[in-house]
Write a protein that holds these residues in place. Structure first.
Motif: not given
Ligand SMILES: Cc1ncc(COP(=O)(O)O)c(C=O)c1O
Length: 381
Positions: A320-327
């Motif tokens: 369960e990965l997170g994608d903060w802050f891919i921008s």
């Protein structure tokens, strides 16, 4: 005692006893209320890190001001203090510092600069409730702070947020604003309850990626209550029902969930140490341990060479990965100019956002994640 006061009492265990807390539908609404209580208006400027959630500049723009971004440093993902003074001018009214992933930095220097130029300071503690900066709880150092209890936050009420006022000179104005808060409807209360129950029933390691995708799709379409509406992600106009208070369901769940916070913080600290040690041994990018002796991590940031491949492998392996802050203005990926943001001015934020991935910290057992990292070592930076 009414439930709002009960919640204040609970939270004050993490605010050095300060009960000057004000509750809102989301953390971003708390930021807006703080800015207004500071008198922020047309023509003012507010400084913030160039690595944040787009709803932060949104709140600044709704208040009538212009966001002025400062690039970050890779070690803490926070504002580069050496670039801060250059961003200050006669229009500047406020500096926002941020606990990115729970890490804060240079708060004394930021406050000293603010005092020199007679500016207010706000701590964005949406990731950092319950952690410390030096010997004091996050959020107690600046004039004010705001917190979030949205999904994945230190503890969760589905969505939700509150403001803490440390500079009592702001109290009169923020109390006046209380009268303008929209009262959450019965539908709002039920909506929150439904989401919390649905999450408890449907989200686990096996369903995580599918539910996440579905939830984001449905919330952007406005079919279920999401963290951000389509309007907030596509325009800088303040949504009609933005200035909303906290519902009774959020207050009650907040009181209940905050009881778990101490255990969660301990677990996050322990897991962050395990990740850091693992990455250190393998000579991979990591947060150095002395940076989080008394911080509390929300998610653990790592950098990968090829994020698409990394996410896909994680999905297949049910990590369960997170994608903060891919921008740098998460989750916006285009039209930055609307938010007065020129990506070319912030090379470090741009680079970090191209490579960042977040590891889960709230799990009791992270052995599976460590094994996953081990078998994807080539992709780690
Ligand atoms: C750094 C940062 N600030 C502010 C917010 C806004 O919090 P909320 O969703 O409660 O409005 C977020 C949301 O994740 C965030 O990441």
């Amino acid at each position: 005692m009414n439930i709002e006061n009960m919640y204040k009492k609970k939270l004050s265990a993490y605010t050095e006893g300060n009960e000057e807390l004000f509750f809102y539908w989301k953390g971003r609404v708390a930021l807006y209320a703080i800015l207004k209580s500071m008198g922020v208006d047309e023509g003012d400027e507010v400084i913030l890190p160039a690595f944040t959630c787009v709803v932060v500049p949104n709140a600044i723009i709704y208040a009538g001001a212009k966001p002025i971004y400062v690039d970050i440093i890779p070690e803490t993902y926070n504002m580069d203090i050496s670039k801060l003074e250059n961003a200050i001018n006669e229009k500047t009214k406020v500096i926002i510092c941020q606990n990115t992933f729970g890490l804060s930095s240079n708060i004394e220097e930021i406050i000293a600069l603010a005092q020199k130029f007679n500016l207010y300071t706000i701590e964005d503690c949406t990731h950092g409730f319950g952690g410390y900066y030096n010997e004091k709880f996050n959020g107690t150092n600046c004039d004010s702070a705001f917190f979030s209890t949205q999904w994945n936050k230190p503890f969760s009420t589905g969505i939700g947020g509150f403001a803490l006022i440390n500079n009592f000179g702001l109290l009169e104005k923020i109390k006046l604003l209380e009268k303008n808060k929209i009262r959450p409807s019965l539908f709002d209360n039920l909506n929150i309850l439904f989401l919390i129950l649905a999450r408890k029933i449907f989200v686990n390691s096996f369903t995580y990626w599918i539910v996440l995708k579905l939830y984001r799709f449905l919330s952007v379409k406005g079919i279920v209550l999401g963290s951000s509406s389509n309007d907030e992600l596509n325009s800088i106009e303040m949504p009609v029902h933005f200035f909303k208070g906290m519902s009774k369901v959020q207050l009650i769940i907040g009181i209940y969930e905050s009881n778990r916070l101490e255990k969660l913080i301990e677990r996050r600290k322990r897991n962050a140490t395990l990740y850091s040690e693992f990455l250190f041994i393998h000579k991979k990018n990591h947060v150095v341990k002395n940076l989080f002796n008394n911080h509390s991590f929300l998610k653990y940031p790592i950098l990968v060479k090829n994020r698409e491949v990394f996410f896909e492998t994680a999905r297949v392996n049910k990590i369960e990965l997170g994608d903060w802050f891919i921008s740098p203005l998460h989750p916006i990926k285009k039209d930055f100019v609307k938010w007065k943001f020129d990506i070319n001015d912030f090379p470090i934020a741009e680079k970090m956002s191209e490579h960042i991935v977040n590891l889960p910290l709230e799990k009791k057992n992270i052995i599976r994640v460590l094994r996953f990292l081990e078998s994807n070592m080539d992709n780690l930076m």
